[in-house]
Design an enzyme around this catalytic site. Structure first.
Site, PDB file in Angstrom:
ATOM      1  N   SER A   1       0.827  -1.197   0.000  1.00 36.50           N
ATOM      2  CA  SER A   1       0.000   0.000   0.000  1.00 36.50           C
ATOM      3  C   SER A   1       0.875   1.267   0.000  1.00 36.50           C
ATOM      4  O   SER A   1       1.733   1.408  -0.860  1.00 36.50           O
ATOM      5  CB  SER A   1      -0.953  -0.051   1.195  1.00 36.50           C
ATOM      6  OG  SER A   1      -1.894   0.980   1.119  1.00 36.50           O
TER       7      SER A   1
ATOM      8  N   HIS B   1      -6.286  -5.353  -2.603  1.00 36.74           N
ATOM      9  CA  HIS B   1      -5.262  -4.401  -2.175  1.00 36.74           C
ATOM     10  C   HIS B   1      -4.240  -5.040  -1.237  1.00 36.74           C
ATOM     11  O   HIS B   1      -3.039  -4.844  -1.400  1.00 36.74           O
ATOM     12  CB  HIS B   1      -5.952  -3.213  -1.501  1.00 36.74           C
ATOM     13  CG  HIS B   1      -5.008  -2.103  -1.143  1.00 36.74           C
ATOM     14  ND1 HIS B   1      -4.220  -1.480  -2.091  1.00 36.74           N
ATOM     15  CD2 HIS B   1      -4.715  -1.521   0.037  1.00 36.74           C
ATOM     16  CE1 HIS B   1      -3.488  -0.542  -1.495  1.00 36.74           C
ATOM     17  NE2 HIS B   1      -3.768  -0.554  -0.206  1.00 36.74           N
TER      18      HIS B   1
ATOM     19  N   ASP C   1      -7.883  -4.689  -7.037  1.00 35.39           N
ATOM     20  CA  ASP C   1      -7.701  -3.415  -6.334  1.00 35.39           C
ATOM     21  C   ASP C   1      -7.982  -2.316  -7.343  1.00 35.39           C
ATOM     22  O   ASP C   1      -7.235  -2.106  -8.289  1.00 35.39           O
ATOM     23  CB  ASP C   1      -6.256  -3.337  -5.822  1.00 35.39           C
ATOM     24  CG  ASP C   1      -5.976  -2.064  -5.043  1.00 35.39           C
ATOM     25  OD1 ASP C   1      -6.826  -1.144  -5.042  1.00 35.39           O
ATOM     26  OD2 ASP C   1      -4.901  -1.996  -4.430  1.00 35.39           O
TER      27      ASP C   1
END
Ligand SMILES: *[C@@H]1O[C@H](CO)[C@@H](O)[C@H](O)[C@H]1NC(C)=O
Ligand SMILES: *[C@@H]1O[C@H](CO)[C@@H](O)[C@H](O)[C@H]1NC(C)=O
Ligand SMILES: *[C@@H]1O[C@H](CO)[C@@H](O)[C@H](O)[C@H]1NC(C)=O
Ligand SMILES: *[C@@H]1O[C@H](CO)[C@@H](O)[C@H](O)[C@H]1NC(C)=O
Ligand SMILES: *[C@@H]1O[C@H](CO)[C@@H](O)[C@H](O)[C@H]1NC(C)=O
Length: 450
Positions: free
Chosen positions: A193, A427, A374
């Site tokens: 991330s 994600h 994602d």
């Protein structure tokens, strides 16, 4: 009240001689702590009860001027051969999320169970797909303010991102100084991330230290990043392409979104696939399936739990018995939070591509992986920027397989950068597809073919 405030402000700085040492030591026990690293042999709530079946050490290492910045870490020894297995320094995203989240909700040895009620201490089970089965991991609370990391001088210390990367580089040199037996193990930095910005900066800072011959020399081999933020696409073009590709937008909606330019586009079209309409791949809603998945993963079956996970983790982490077991200093830093909001932090770097370009010239290996569902930090964008570094492709786009099943697609460039897409993932890919991601990591870290 006044005394408490005074003590809090003075937390961990010079010894307030006026006060009784018993009170002071209780309040911020760092004062009598010497070097890094204490073993954790037992953690409350871990099932089955008893000594932990893996080796865990926690501690603080002071970095920066006068060691003002006290960085907390969790070191999990490889369950294979820690003497020779690689070591990965893992930094969670945010910025400001605790790396304990990676250790208990993603790729570490533990996973929170579905809580039976809202009052008893949450329990945890072993993760059968822990990446620590093949490598040692140092889960680091970075930047200062994340998790249990704190500054002695100020409760609201504001670190910049560049400064933070040097904190991490100093941290690892000091950690290796305290752990001489690991100085020759291959060393990697990883994160996901927001760490798509942080990790390349940290690798660059460590590499700068190697160039400056700072001792001990870190045996730096490379880095890995999962669904990493790299730069901002103001038009959200790849976001809409991803949403359309997943079938989350009608062709008419997609055509309007594609014509949109600027940051308002996501406000206008984002609600089609965010919030209440957020699509989780592989999410199983039925009670029976939840039971079947118990102990694998709190997240992967009920989206309501995904939002509750922070509560479950903080209920466990802030329990006195847990704090004590983890050797957390009393009265230092803030109450543990999954992600520190607001975090006192200054961002100056908004694009990590120049760092990747620099690191590519140094021959470091990299694994850039991406869960394909994602929508925001999406595979399309990642495929675009990895290509834009302009290295030749030495192993072109092809499926990668587990037991003859197509798990995703991969491509390797001549700068030793391998891109891996994981189908049906998201994600935080190891949370959604733990088995596939474990095999991905194992192959890459062991220099095996995909
Ligand atoms: C926990 O509390 C929430 C409200 O905060 C409630 O909706 C939920 O049903 C409770 N769960 C259990 C297992 O008691
Ligand atoms: C520290 O930050 C918090 C939250 O941002 C703020 O409420 C508080 O006043 C700050 N304290 C100091 C001493 O600056
Ligand atoms: C890349 O390396 C060059 C030369 O060492 C340096 O001047 C530059 O600051 C580096 N860029 C980044 C983003 O670190
Ligand atoms: C890629 O890594 C190998 C070692 O695994 C190294 O010999 C080679 O120089 C690296 N490639 C580049 C472009 O630096
Ligand atoms: C890659 O090549 C393109 C087209 O020639 C160029 O615009 C871009 O700046 C190059 N990227 C890097 C990182 O050198």
């Amino acid at each position: 009240m006044l005394l408490a405030n005074l003590l809090r402000r003075r937390c961990c700085s010079s010894l307030p001689l006026l006060l009784g040492s018993v009170v002071v030591l209780w309040f911020c026990s760092s004062l009598h702590v010497a070097a890094a690293g204490s073993k954790v042999e037992y953690l409350p709530g871990v099932q089955p009860e008893g000594p932990l079946p893996f080796e865990l050490e926690t501690g603080y290492i002071g970095v920066g001027k006068l060691e003002d910045i006290q960085l907390f870490y969790y070191f999990v020894k490889s369950e294979s051969n820690p003497n020779i297995d690689p070591i990965v320094l893992w930094i969670s995203g945010g910025p400001g999320c605790s790396s304990f989240v990676a250790m208990t909700e993603e790729l570490g040895p533990l996973l929170f169970d579905v809580p039976k009620n809202n009052w008893s201490l949450p329990t945890l089970s072993l993760n059968p797909y822990s990446w620590t089965k093949v490598a040692s991991f140092i889960f680091l609370e970075l930047p200062v303010g994340a998790g249990f990391s704190y500054a002695k001088s100020s409760k609201n210390y504001t670190a910049t991102d560049v400064e933070t990367s040097y904190h991490a580089a100093e941290f690892i040199r000091k950690w290796l100084e305290d752990h001489i037996q690991y100085q020759s193990n291959s060393f990697y930095v990883g994160g996901d991330s927001y760490s798509g910005i942080t990790v390349p900066m940290v690798v660059q800072a460590i590499s700068d230290g190697i160039d400056a011959k700072f001792k001990p020399l870190v045996n730096l081999k490379g880095y890995l990043i999962g669904n990493g933020v790299t730069f901002k696409d103001v038009n959200y073009g790849d976001t809409f392409r991803t949403a359309r590709g997943l079938g989350l937008m009608s062709i008419e909606q997609y055509t309007s979104a594609e014509a949109c330019k600027g940051t308002d586009c996501v406000d206008e079209f984002g609600p089609l696939f965010t919030g209440e309409h957020y699509y989780w791949p592989n999410v199983i809603g039925e009670e029976n399936d939840a039971e079947r998945f118990r102990g694998y993963n709190v997240h992967a079956f009920d989206r309501h739990l995904i939002f509750k996970a922070a509560l479950i983790a903080s209920r466990w982490m802030n329990h006195d018995n847990v704090l004590e077991a983890l050797h957390v200093r009393k009265g230092c830093g803030e109450k543990w939070a999954k992600c520190r909001i607001p975090l006192h932090y200054e961002r100056t770097v908004h694009d990590s591509r120049p760092y990747h370009a620099n690191l590519s010239t140094k021959g470091y290996r990299s694994l850039i992986y991406s869960g394909n569902a994602d929508v925001f930090v999406n595979s399309f964008s990642t495929e675009r920027w990895t290509k834009s570094l302009n290295y030749s492709v030495i192993d072109d786009w092809r499926p990668w397989l587990i037991n003859n099943r197509i798990v995703g697609y991969t491509r390797t460039f001549s700068n030793n950068m391998t891109y891996v897409k994981i189908l049906g993932s998201d994600h935080i890919a190891p949370t959604i597809t733990p088995a596939d991601c474990f095999i991905m990591f194992k192959r890459w870290i062991s220099h095996e073919q995909f």
